[in-house]
Structures are given as C-alpha cells and as structure tokens.
Motif scaffolding. Structure first.
Motif, PDB file in Angstrom:
ATOM      1  N   PHE A 277     -32.852 -91.737  -4.999  1.00 14.23           N
ATOM      2  CA  PHE A 277     -33.494 -91.123  -3.837  1.00 14.23           C
ATOM      3  C   PHE A 277     -32.544 -90.169  -3.128  1.00 14.23           C
ATOM      4  N   LEU A 278     -31.294 -90.573  -2.951  1.00 12.11           N
ATOM      5  CA  LEU A 278     -30.322 -89.697  -2.299  1.00 12.11           C
ATOM      6  C   LEU A 278     -30.055 -88.453  -3.139  1.00 12.11           C
ATOM      7  N   SER A 279     -30.026 -88.609  -4.449  1.00 10.25           N
ATOM      8  CA  SER A 279     -29.803 -87.454  -5.324  1.00 10.25           C
ATOM      9  C   SER A 279     -30.972 -86.469  -5.230  1.00 10.25           C
ATOM     10  N   ALA A 280     -32.195 -87.011  -5.211  1.00  8.99           N
ATOM     11  CA  ALA A 280     -33.361 -86.136  -5.101  1.00  8.99           C
ATOM     12  C   ALA A 280     -33.441 -85.491  -3.719  1.00  8.99           C
ATOM     13  N   SER A 281     -32.995 -86.219  -2.692  1.00  7.14           N
ATOM     14  CA  SER A 281     -33.071 -85.689  -1.329  1.00  7.14           C
ATOM     15  C   SER A 281     -32.010 -84.632  -1.062  1.00  7.14           C
ATOM     16  N   LEU A 282     -30.941 -84.627  -1.864  1.00  8.66           N
ATOM     17  CA  LEU A 282     -29.856 -83.679  -1.620  1.00  8.66           C
ATOM     18  C   LEU A 282     -30.321 -82.236  -1.727  1.00  8.66           C
ATOM     19  N   SER A 283     -31.096 -81.929  -2.789  1.00  3.52           N
ATOM     20  CA  SER A 283     -31.581 -80.562  -2.957  1.00  3.52           C
ATOM     21  C   SER A 283     -32.520 -80.161  -1.829  1.00  3.52           C
ATOM     22  N   VAL A 284     -33.361 -81.118  -1.392  1.00  2.89           N
ATOM     23  CA  VAL A 284     -34.269 -80.822  -0.278  1.00  2.89           C
ATOM     24  C   VAL A 284     -33.478 -80.581   0.996  1.00  2.89           C
TER      25      VAL A 284
END
Length: 320
Positions: free
Chosen positions: A43-50
């Motif tokens: 989740f943190l990895s996916a949220s980083l780009s956002v």
C-alpha cells in the motif's frame, strides 16, 4: 519451507482422536503478521506515486496562482509574445506552445509509422532469434543521454539537412524533431510489440482459416486486437516528446518565436524552463514564477493526451 514444515509437523503431532488437525496458534499469528506487513508495504509503495504526483500538482498550482494574480489567464493564453525577462514584458504562452507541439508533431511523424511497422515485423514476421537480437539494440537507443541526441541534431543532422535545404537555419525545429522521433522509437516499438504479441493466437489461426494472408491478419486482426496497447505506446511517445528538454534546448534555439515553419528556430516550454532555471532570478519574482506557469501548462497538455488515449481505448473496446 520452515513454515510449511511447522504446519506439517503441527498437523502430524496435533491430530486428535477424531482425526482433526490442530494447528499451532503461533504459526497462524506469524502468518497473519506477515500478511499484514506485506499489505502495508504494498500500500505504501502504491501510495508513493500518488503522493509524488499530488505534491507536484500542489507546487505547480500554488506557485502559478501567484503568477496569475499579476498576469491574467486570458493574456497568458492569447498574447503572441513571450518576453517575461524584458523591460516590455509579455507573457503569452503561444510561442512556446506552438514550438513544443511542432517539434513533438515532427517526432511523432517519424516514430509512429516507423514504430508501428517495426512492431508488426517483430511480432508477426521476424524469427525468434532475430527478434531477440533487434529488441536489445532498440533498447540501447533509450539509454543514450539526451544531451548526446541534442548535439547529434545540432552538429550532424542540421548540416546534413542544410545540404538539401540551403535556407535552413542553424537552429531549427526540424532537426530536433527528427532526432526526437528516433529517440522515442524504442518506446513505441517495445510497447506496441508487446501488445501485439499478447493477442491470442486463436485469432490469428481463425484469420488464416478464413484465407487471410499474414499481412491482412496483422492489419485487420492483430492491430485492432492490440489497439489498447498501441494507443498507450503512442501516448507514451507523445508525452516523452513533449517533455523532452536537452534536445530542443541545444538544437532548436532559445528564442521564443511564434511560427509554423519548422525550418526556423524557436524555444519550447521545456527549453525555456531550463533557460530560466540556470539564471539568477530572485525567488518569488514574476520571472521566476513563469517557470511554474509553463510547467503547469505542460502538465495539463500531458494530462489531456492521456485522457484522449483513455477515451480512444474505451471507444474502441465498445466498437469491437
């Protein structure tokens, strides 16, 4: 393997009289903990780009608002002069916008036809060994520094074009456009070829059974079936061309010029950002804030291209 062994051992040792299997509670707790940690990390990895995208948009908007408090949006979009650093300052984005679209359009005229043809060849015609040899060579083009492409356009392509076009300026939009077309070619070819190879072979076999040749199968079956990926390749190439900096900064010149003649020099939006960023303008000045106004315009253009690509993919899927 240790968890599996613990599970098997626990099952063997913990069998009750009725044949039920007893699992070690500590093993279940460890498995749930690992699952939760994996979910948090993903989740943190996916949220980083956002988060990064949102931060960029926030900075562009907040800094651009200060600029538009001084310069009206109407003047910014309609004025035909861009001289923000002169005494008689004008803030019309049209010269930078026209040069950006002109150079990017020339690049697409090179990359789209050549990339599509090469992708069809690699997907439908090339033997496996030849395909595996050509693709790494194309990938090498994407690894060449853009400053090398810029000097290649200025010192090789421009003199070569001047032999056929004697009136061609030393700084022009044609040479960097052609070189950028070569530069984005690997993106178009790689993504398009992957999309074509993802088309099920059953569709090809059905076309062959109906009497289609290999060329007609590629044209009428494979390309429509891979249209979503091919569109993504074109949008990726266009976004790469619009955002290119060093090639246009070196070979196209840095003089804002509203013209549709590709043989003349002009400054693109990215070239202007580089020009001002290397200067010594004070932070917070109107000249400094033009960087963010131009960057916001560039972001909006890229966003529009992606929206158009999404709409095309959706419409195509509805039709086919």
């Amino acid at each position: 393997m240790s968890d599996q062994a613990a599970l098997i051992g626990g099952a063997a040792d913990g069998q009750g009289a009725g044949g039920s299997v007893l699992v070690d509670p500590s093993f279940l707790w460890r498995r749930k903990l690992k699952d939760r940690i994996a979910r948090v990390v993903l989740f943190l990895s996916a949220s980083l780009s956002v988060f990064v995208t949102a931060a960029i948009v926030y900075i562009l908007i907040t800094e651009s608002m200060s600029f538009f408090e001084v310069v009206s949006i109407w003047d910014f979009l309609t004025d035909t002069q861009w001289t923000p650093l002169f005494t008689d300052a004008h803030y019309g984005i049209l010269p930078l916008l026209s040069a950006t679209l002109m150079v990017s359009g020339i690049a697409l005229l090179v990359a789209v036809p050549a990339g599509t043809v090469l992708a069809v060849y690699l997907s439908e015609y090339a033997p496996a060994k030849l395909r595996e040899a050509i693709k790494p060579i194309l990938e090498l083009l994407g690894g060449v520094p853009t400053v090398v492409y810029g000097y290649f356009a200025l010192l090789f392509v421009t003199p070569l074009l001047q032999k056929f076009m004697p009136g061609l300026n030393g700084f022009n939009m044609l040479a960097p456009g052609l070189v950028m077309g070569i530069m984005i070619l690997p993106y178009v070819v790689s993504v398009s070829e992957d999309a074509m190879r993802a088309v099920p072979d059953t569709l090809r076999e059905g076309a062959y059974a109906l009497g289609f040749s290999r060329f007609h199968t590629a044209l009428r079956v494979v390309i429509p079936g891979a249209f979503s990926g091919i569109t993504a390749a074109y949008i990726l190439g266009m976004s790469r061309a619009v955002g290119e900096t060093m090639v246009v900064a070196i070979a196209a010149g840095q003089n804002p010029n509203l013209t549709l003649n590709p043989s003349e020099g002009a400054a693109t939006m990215t070239a202007y950002i580089v020009q001002v960023s290397l200067g010594d303008l004070p932070h917070g000045s109107i000249g400094y804030q033009t960087i963010f106004a131009v960057g916001l315009t560039l972001f909006v253009i890229t966003l529009l291209f992606n929206i158009i690509g999404f709409w095309l993919r959706r419409r195509y899927r509805e039709v086919y």
